[in-house]
Every structure is written in structure tokens, then in C-alpha cells.
Design a protein around this motif. Structure first.
Motif, PDB file in Angstrom:
ATOM      1  N   MET A   1     -13.175 -31.089  21.934  1.00 42.02           N
ATOM      2  CA  MET A   1     -12.129 -31.075  22.929  1.00 42.02           C
ATOM      3  C   MET A   1     -11.156 -29.953  22.592  1.00 42.02           C
ATOM      4  O   MET A   1     -10.759 -29.772  21.455  1.00 42.02           O
TER       5      MET A   1
ATOM      6  N   GLU B   1      -7.705 -27.934  22.311  1.00 49.00           N
ATOM      7  CA  GLU B   1      -6.338 -28.350  22.010  1.00 49.00           C
ATOM      8  C   GLU B   1      -5.484 -28.167  23.245  1.00 49.00           C
ATOM      9  O   GLU B   1      -5.672 -27.224  24.013  1.00 49.00           O
TER      10      GLU B   1
ATOM     11  N   GLU C   1      -0.858 -46.316  19.881  1.00 43.24           N
ATOM     12  CA  GLU C   1      -1.880 -45.759  20.782  1.00 43.24           C
ATOM     13  C   GLU C   1      -1.539 -44.324  21.181  1.00 43.24           C
ATOM     14  O   GLU C   1      -2.416 -43.457  21.225  1.00 43.24           O
TER      15      GLU C   1
ATOM     16  N   THR D   1       0.360 -42.178  19.517  1.00 45.96           N
ATOM     17  CA  THR D   1       0.226 -41.322  18.345  1.00 45.96           C
ATOM     18  C   THR D   1      -1.240 -40.993  18.076  1.00 45.96           C
ATOM     19  O   THR D   1      -1.577 -39.848  17.751  1.00 45.96           O
ATOM     20  N   GLU D   2      -2.100 -41.989  18.211  1.00 42.41           N
ATOM     21  CA  GLU D   2      -3.537 -41.761  18.006  1.00 42.41           C
ATOM     22  C   GLU D   2      -4.099 -40.772  19.020  1.00 42.41           C
ATOM     23  O   GLU D   2      -4.910 -39.911  18.677  1.00 42.41           O
ATOM     24  N   LYS D   3      -3.684 -40.889  20.267  1.00 40.63           N
ATOM     25  CA  LYS D   3      -4.138 -39.944  21.287  1.00 40.63           C
ATOM     26  C   LYS D   3      -3.712 -38.524  20.937  1.00 40.63           C
ATOM     27  O   LYS D   3      -4.512 -37.589  21.025  1.00 40.63           O
TER      28      LYS D   3
ATOM     29  N   HIS E   1      -3.001 -37.340  18.056  1.00 36.86           N
ATOM     30  CA  HIS E   1      -3.745 -36.900  16.873  1.00 36.86           C
ATOM     31  C   HIS E   1      -5.134 -36.394  17.278  1.00 36.86           C
ATOM     32  O   HIS E   1      -5.592 -35.355  16.802  1.00 36.86           O
ATOM     33  N   ARG E   2      -5.807 -37.136  18.171  1.00 32.88           N
ATOM     34  CA  ARG E   2      -7.126 -36.714  18.645  1.00 32.88           C
ATOM     35  C   ARG E   2      -7.054 -35.413  19.433  1.00 32.88           C
ATOM     36  O   ARG E   2      -8.015 -34.640  19.441  1.00 32.88           O
ATOM     37  N   TRP E   3      -5.949 -35.184  20.111  1.00 30.52           N
ATOM     38  CA  TRP E   3      -5.784 -33.955  20.878  1.00 30.52           C
ATOM     39  C   TRP E   3      -5.414 -32.767  20.011  1.00 30.52           C
ATOM     40  O   TRP E   3      -5.354 -31.639  20.488  1.00 30.52           O
ATOM     41  N   GLY E   4      -5.110 -33.011  18.749  1.00 26.72           N
ATOM     42  CA  GLY E   4      -4.778 -31.923  17.838  1.00 26.72           C
ATOM     43  C   GLY E   4      -3.324 -31.481  17.914  1.00 26.72           C
ATOM     44  O   GLY E   4      -3.000 -30.341  17.567  1.00 26.72           O
TER      45      GLY E   4
ATOM     46  N   GLN F   1       4.393 -34.180  17.783  1.00 28.21           N
ATOM     47  CA  GLN F   1       4.179 -35.617  17.999  1.00 28.21           C
ATOM     48  C   GLN F   1       5.489 -36.378  17.903  1.00 28.21           C
ATOM     49  O   GLN F   1       5.764 -37.260  18.721  1.00 28.21           O
TER      50      GLN F   1
END
Length: 161
Positions: A1, A3, A26, A28-30, A32-35, A41
Motif C-alpha cells: 500500500m 503511503e 483502532e 492508531t493501528e490504521k 500505523h498500517r498506512w505508514g 499520528q
């Protein structure tokens, strides 16, 4: 994916939070996955909480009511799920404390009656053990289970009485 930018992440998260309740973990996790980097954040989470897009207590209330009403979960299972969502201990206890203990018993009785009809056992003891295991798996505490099983003892089939 690929950035995404901080502004695009903020837009996506505000749109997501406008549609449904979400907790801070949730979001924060999103990110983090998005970089998204840590400082961005923090800025995004500050914006989301300041503008009340994310409110863990509001989320916990909605979550608890949904899991009790629709999934027929007991207190322990709901509490475990909130722990996995990183909801603070004081919020968990406060929100779960708002639920009347009779609600759990009123929900468990029909579940046990339904399970009793579909469970085969060679003795009343075995049937009771299977029902207890079923209710424990649903997250109900032993006192509530005992209370519900004592009340519905007359519902046993005649061959098991």
C-alpha cells in the motif's frame, strides 16, 4: 500500500469516525498500517479526540450494549474484548458497572433453555456440566450461571429428573 499524506489520513479517519464508533487504538493501528509517522499520528489523534470523532468512553458504551444485546455475551467476554481494544481499565469498569446484573441473567436463561433442547447427555449432572461450559464460553460468571440453572431445573426432560 502506498503511503498517504497526513492530511489524507485525517480526512479518511474523520469520514470513518463519522459513520461509526471507533476507539483510539483502532485509529492508531490504521495510521500505523498506512505508514504515518509517530508525530503525525499524535497530531491526528489530538484532532480526532478534540473534535470528539474518537471518544473511548462513548465507544465502550456502544460496544458493551451491542455485544450484550446482539451477540449475547457475558460480562467477562465483553471485558476481554474491551481489553483487546486497549480501552482504559477505569473506563471498562465504569461502563460495565452501568449494566445491571439482572440483564445478564435475563439474557442467559433463554440461551440455556435453547442449548438444553439441543444437548444430549446421559445424566442430569452431565447436562448441567455441558450447560455450564457453554455459558462460561459465552463469558458469563459462575454465579449468574448457577442462578439461571437453579431456576430452570424444572425444565429438565422427564427422563433426566
Amino acid at each position: 500500500m502506498k503511503e498517504i499524506s497526513e492530511q489524507e489520513a485525517l480526512q479518511r479517519l474523520t469520514a470513518l469516525c463519522a459513520r461509526a464508533e471507533h476507539c483510539a487504538y483502532e485509529m492508531t493501528e490504521k495510521m500505523h498500517r498506512w505508514g504515518i509517522d509517530e508525530t503525525a499520528q499524535a497530531r491526528i489523534m489530538a484532532y480526532l479526540t478534540e473534535h470528539r470523532y474518537v471518544d473511548d468512553e462513548r465507544y465502550a458504551r456502544a460496544f458493551v450494549l451491542d455485544k450484550i444485546r446482539y451477540n449475547h455475551w457475558g460480562r467477562r467476554k465483553v471485558e476481554q474484548a474491551l481489553w483487546q481494544k486497549h480501552i482504559d481499565e477505569d473506563i471498562r469498569q465504569r461502563v460495565l458497572g452501568e449494566v445491571d446484573t439482572r440483564v445478564y441473567a435475563d439474557m442467559l436463561r433463554p440461551l440455556l433453555q435453547q442449548k438444553r433442547r439441543t444437548t444430549t447427555a446421559s445424566s442430569p449432572y452431565e447436562l448441567q456440566q455441558k450447560l455450564i461450559r457453554f455459558a462460561l464460553g459465552r463469558g458469563f460468571d459462575f454465579e449468574t450461571i448457577r442462578q439461571c440453572l437453579d431456576v430452570s431445573e424444572e425444565d429438565l426432560p422427564e427422563e433426566m429428573q
